[in-house]
Design an enzyme around this catalytic site. Sequence first.
Site, PDB file in Angstrom:
ATOM      1  CD  GLU A 130      -8.911  -3.049  -0.588  1.00  0.00           C
ATOM      2  OE1 GLU A 130      -9.336  -3.126   0.575  1.00  0.00           O
ATOM      3  OE2 GLU A 130      -8.161  -3.916  -1.075  1.00  0.00           O
ATOM      4  CG  ASP A 153      -1.645  -1.282   1.501  1.00  0.00           C
ATOM      5  OD1 ASP A 153      -2.122  -1.874   0.525  1.00  0.00           O
ATOM      6  OD2 ASP A 153      -1.746  -1.699   2.676  1.00  0.00           O
TER       7      ASP A 153
HETATM    8  O1  FUB Z   1      -3.008  -3.617   3.701  1.00  0.00           O
HETATM    9  C1  FUB Z   1      -4.287  -3.948   4.200  1.00  0.00           C
HETATM   10  C2  FUB Z   1      -5.333  -3.680   3.184  1.00  0.00           C
HETATM   11  O2  FUB Z   1      -5.086  -4.438   2.010  1.00  0.00           O
HETATM   12  C3  FUB Z   1      -5.375  -2.266   2.686  1.00  0.00           C
HETATM   13  O3  FUB Z   1      -5.916  -1.360   3.586  1.00  0.00           O
HETATM   14  C4  FUB Z   1      -6.136  -2.471   1.439  1.00  0.00           C
HETATM   15  O4  FUB Z   1      -6.169  -1.390   0.560  1.00  0.00           O
HETATM   16  C5  FUB Z   1      -5.455  -3.685   0.865  1.00  0.00           C
HETATM   17  O5  FUB Z   1      -4.294  -3.355   0.167  1.00  0.00           O
END
Ligand code: FUB
Length: 339
Positions: A238, A31
């Site tokens: 997301e 991320d």
């Molecule tokens: O790294 C945990 C979660 O996985 C993140 O918050 C999401 O965007 C995904 O990458």
Amino acid sequence: MPEDPIDHIDFETLNRRAISQPLVTHMYTADPSAHVFNGKIYIYPSHDIDAGIPFDDLGSHFAMEDYHVFSMSRPDDQATDHGVALHIKDVPWAARQMWAPDAAYKNGKYYLYFPAKKADGIFQIGVATGDDPAGPFTAAATPIQNSYSIDPAVFIDDDGTAYMYFGGLWGGQLQSYRNNLYDPHHHEPAAGEPALGPRIARLADDMLEFAEEVKEITITDENGHPLLAGDNDRRFFEASWMHKYNGQYYFSYSTGDTHFLCYATGDTPYGPFRYRGRILNPVVGWTSHHSICVFNGEWYLFYHDSSLSRGITHLRSMKVTRLTHDENGLIKTIDPYPL
Ligand code: FUB
């Protein structure tokens, strides 16, 4: 030989390195939120660990506990690890799962934004403050009021106004919110209904609170109709990010269960945003999450995959590759593993 070595980024080598070589290999990172501060690239990633928690659809196995900050003097440089910038034990309100963070600079201070679960299992978004882009950061005692879900991305517009984009489905709990109120009985809308949108709120001048009520963003198709919840190849899941190019606002995100990074453009930070296409095709591993940053006039995509861990979905590694906008402002889709 020109004086300025920055003019001499060899993009072919940079892109080849992205295929095979993460930015760091001594720990797992994901991320990556990249920003240029003081002429250097600073990266704020999640710090993936294997906490031995079984896999589930809510992402309980993503059990991260701290953040490290990395810097690079240029995109084809080695990344320097500045060590632990914030640990969960120093965040009074957070109990577990420090997920994707972001950072911002304003008024002489640096701000680290991060989601974490409270003891009641509900995600909120916190802020921590520091004097140096590499940290350390001191967390506020409570999460940002009225924040919820995950994946904060803070964008500062040309006029200095700061906005936070956030939200994530499934483990990120966005499906449980309607009109900013949490109800665990809410689920994702039916396939033929409009998809849930990412959220936005303008930040207060002190960067520590929302300055307005959280709003839902609409992403539309080419005809101006909201994307539907069953449009899994295009709907928001997301990993919000915002960049501005030629006066247009580019909102980019992950489609989650179809594993694309996509983007949509609009005329204001609030949208509506019209879906324009894919930025990155699926990578090794379930998740895809990125940032887009301009350095010395060239654009870069920071992203992650699970190649280094040979496909373990919660043990990811950050990478960088070049990103290009064509003459119409469209982003060229990147294949993470070209032949
Ligand atoms: O790294 C945990 C979660 O996985 C993140 O918050 C999401 O965007 C995904 O990458």
